[in-house]
Design a protein around this motif. Structure first.
Motif, short mmCIF file in Angstrom:
data_model
loop_
_atom_site.label_atom_id
_atom_site.label_comp_id
_atom_site.label_asym_id
_atom_site.label_seq_id
_atom_site.Cartn_x
_atom_site.Cartn_y
_atom_site.Cartn_z
N PRO A 29 1.07 -1.59 -0.03
CA PRO A 29 0.45 -0.29 -0.52
C PRO A 29 0.59 1.33 -0.14
N THR A 30 0.09 2.25 0.22
CA THR A 30 0.57 3.72 -0.32
C THR A 30 -0.12 4.18 1.52
N TYR A 31 0.29 5.82 1.57
CA TYR A 31 -0.38 6.64 2.25
C TYR A 31 -0.14 7.68 1.59
N GLN A 32 -1.57 8.46 1.81
CA GLN A 32 -1.70 10.11 1.37
C GLN A 32 -2.45 10.82 2.68
N GLU A 33 -1.85 11.55 3.20
CA GLU A 33 -2.66 12.40 4.08
C GLU A 33 -2.46 13.91 3.82
N GLY A 34 -3.05 14.94 3.52
CA GLY A 34 -2.64 15.94 3.09
C GLY A 34 -1.45 16.08 1.89
N ASP A 35 -0.70 16.34 2.61
CA ASP A 35 0.89 17.07 2.00
C ASP A 35 1.78 15.48 2.15
N LEU A 36 1.52 15.14 3.39
CA LEU A 36 1.73 13.69 3.80
C LEU A 36 2.18 12.93 2.48
N ALA A 37 3.40 11.53 1.86
CA ALA A 37 2.75 10.80 1.27
C ALA A 37 3.75 9.77 1.58
N LEU A 38 3.26 8.43 1.84
CA LEU A 38 4.38 7.15 2.72
C LEU A 38 4.31 5.67 2.15
N PHE A 39 5.17 5.05 1.91
CA PHE A 39 5.37 3.84 1.32
C PHE A 39 6.00 3.17 3.17
N GLU A 40 5.85 1.86 2.40
CA GLU A 40 6.19 1.14 3.21
C GLU A 40 4.97 0.90 4.55
N VAL A 50 18.38 2.38 15.85
CA VAL A 50 19.24 3.91 14.68
C VAL A 50 17.85 3.45 15.54
N LEU A 51 16.59 3.84 15.38
CA LEU A 51 15.52 4.26 15.18
C LEU A 51 14.97 5.67 16.74
N HIS A 52 15.62 4.30 17.41
CA HIS A 52 15.47 5.10 19.03
C HIS A 52 16.27 6.14 19.11
N LEU A 53 18.04 6.07 18.50
CA LEU A 53 18.91 6.70 18.81
C LEU A 53 18.56 7.74 17.33
N ALA A 54 18.23 7.84 16.37
CA ALA A 54 17.20 9.23 15.45
C ALA A 54 15.98 10.09 16.40
N GLU A 55 15.27 9.45 17.81
CA GLU A 55 14.45 10.01 17.47
C GLU A 55 15.29 10.75 18.93
N ARG A 56 15.97 10.88 19.52
CA ARG A 56 16.38 11.02 21.49
C ARG A 56 17.66 11.81 20.25
N HIS A 57 18.24 12.06 19.44
CA HIS A 57 19.85 12.70 19.61
C HIS A 57 19.68 13.54 18.25
N VAL A 58 20.29 14.72 18.25
CA VAL A 58 20.21 15.14 16.47
C VAL A 58 21.23 14.85 15.64
N GLY A 59 20.44 15.11 14.41
CA GLY A 59 21.80 14.17 13.01
C GLY A 59 21.11 13.20 12.85
N LEU A 60 20.10 12.18 12.88
CA LEU A 60 19.88 10.95 11.72
C LEU A 60 18.34 11.91 10.76
N LEU A 61 17.26 12.07 11.93
CA LEU A 61 16.53 13.03 11.22
C LEU A 61 15.98 14.49 11.18
N PRO A 62 15.13 14.69 9.78
CA PRO A 62 15.21 15.96 10.19
C PRO A 62 14.26 16.52 11.10
N ASP A 63 13.46 17.74 11.33
CA ASP A 63 12.83 18.49 12.04
C ASP A 63 11.67 18.17 11.64
N ASP A 64 11.14 18.44 9.91
CA ASP A 64 9.90 18.36 9.40
C ASP A 64 9.36 16.71 10.13
N ALA A 65 8.32 16.72 10.06
CA ALA A 65 7.56 15.56 10.92
C ALA A 65 7.29 15.04 9.43
N ASN A 66 7.21 16.36 8.30
CA ASN A 66 6.43 14.78 7.09
C ASN A 66 8.19 14.45 6.97
#
Lengths: 216, 216
Positions: free
Chosen positions: A60-71, B76-92
């Motif tokens: 599947p894909t997922y769309q919600e407003g500006d967000l498009a996700l896959f996986e 890796v996701l745990h680290l990325a969520e708690r520290h700066v450097g592996l995920l962008p700020d924008d939620a989408n």
């Protein structure tokens, strides 16, 4: 904001609920979010418009407003993080539930995928029969380990979570083969997942696409 | 709080950096967190003490205060969520980076795992040679799709993220086979990952375990 997911116009499993949109439908039902479904044909899945949404040409894909996700994993995690119902409140318990999501997708599903691939796409090969025991053993090893960890608990780590949603969904792929019969604790675990009202609604919704009621 | 991860006492790859602790070391280096390593033997990995940490008897594991995690993706996701450097700020953009982590682990790695398994564990089987083209084609299809999406960009979606860390790590498994040579954009992408100072430190740290300097 309206949520739109994609699903097979006609699922290869004929409505057994094994296509991955069922996982996303189930998560949406658990968190109580309404959603629209856009059906795509196999041909359309390989077209640029769909590849822009899903680089590997799948559903599947997922769309919600500006967000498009896959996986599927990412979509379920996105829903679980934004709505109540699929992750515990405690930060450590949340991290552990997410670990079970990854375990389902990266440790348990790969040998199950190989199990399915051998049966679907290598059935006509001269090595098919001779190779199956080896493929089955890889699955069995994971099932043994998972069953040992689950023990007599209802769910993998406390209350039902996105980790269980994903693990049950992965194990469901084995159900038609009878492979779960040798692991009664896992068979009961899968049955508990299937008994959840949210799963039942998700299953019925995908079945409605794949076996439309007879016109009358 | 002190972070402790586990790694192979002696990695099966002899220090090529393909054991999964390298992925976690890399993430720790990207976010600038110090860590301890506890080495475990193959025998100890199957003992109850280790199975309590990792139900599938593998490495790496992650411990930090009361939290114990397994599954590289989850760590890796745990680290990325708690520290700066592996995920962008924008939620989408964050959700999309996480989607690439799942794509690496559940869409790209399974055929690569099968590719490696066929070569490692089915080499002595009568079907070995005849089956390889089929296994290779499954990998090639994913590489074609990934290369098309990456195009001429440096990273998969904007700046380097945990999604790239995981995708490069998964692709690195193919490097010894020469399979990446047919995909110059992906080979360059992997080389960009390997050129990051954090990757170099992670690689050197695992190599130091697996090929200790000659005493003198």
């Amino acid at each position: 904001m309206t949520i739109t997911i994609t699903a097979f116009e006609r699922s290869p499993d004929g409505g057994k609920g094994l296509a991955r949109d069922t996982r996303v439908r189930w998560a949406l039902e658990e968190v109580g979010q309404p959603y629209n479904v856009r059906l795509v044909s196999f041909a359309a899945m390989k077209e640029p418009a769909h590849l822009a949404l899903h680089p590997f040409g799948q559903i599947p894909t997922y769309q919600e407003g500006d967000l498009a996700l896959f996986e599927t994993g990412a979509i379920v995690l996105h829903l679980a993080e934004r709505h109540v119902g699929l992750l515990p409140d405690d930060a450590n318990a949340r991290a552990r539930a997410i670990a079970w999501m990854f375990a389902a997708l990266n440790t348990v599903e790969p040998p199950i995928l190989e199990f399915a691939t051998a049966r679907l796409f290598e059935r006509d090969k001269p090595w098919h029969e001779a190779r199956l025991p080896l493929v089955d053993d890889r699955v069995r090893q994971r099932l043994d380990q998972l069953s040992d960890r689950l023990g007599d608990a209802d769910w993998l780590d406390g209350a039902f979570s996105a980790g269980d949603l994903m693990m049950v969904s992965v194990l469901l792929r084995l159900k038609p083969s009878g492979m779960l019969d040798g692991h009664p604790k896992l068979a009961a675990y899968v049955a508990r997942g299937e008994a959840r009202p949210a799963y039942k609604r998700a299953f019925a919704a995908q079945l409605a696409v794949n076996s439309p009621p007879v016109a009358g």
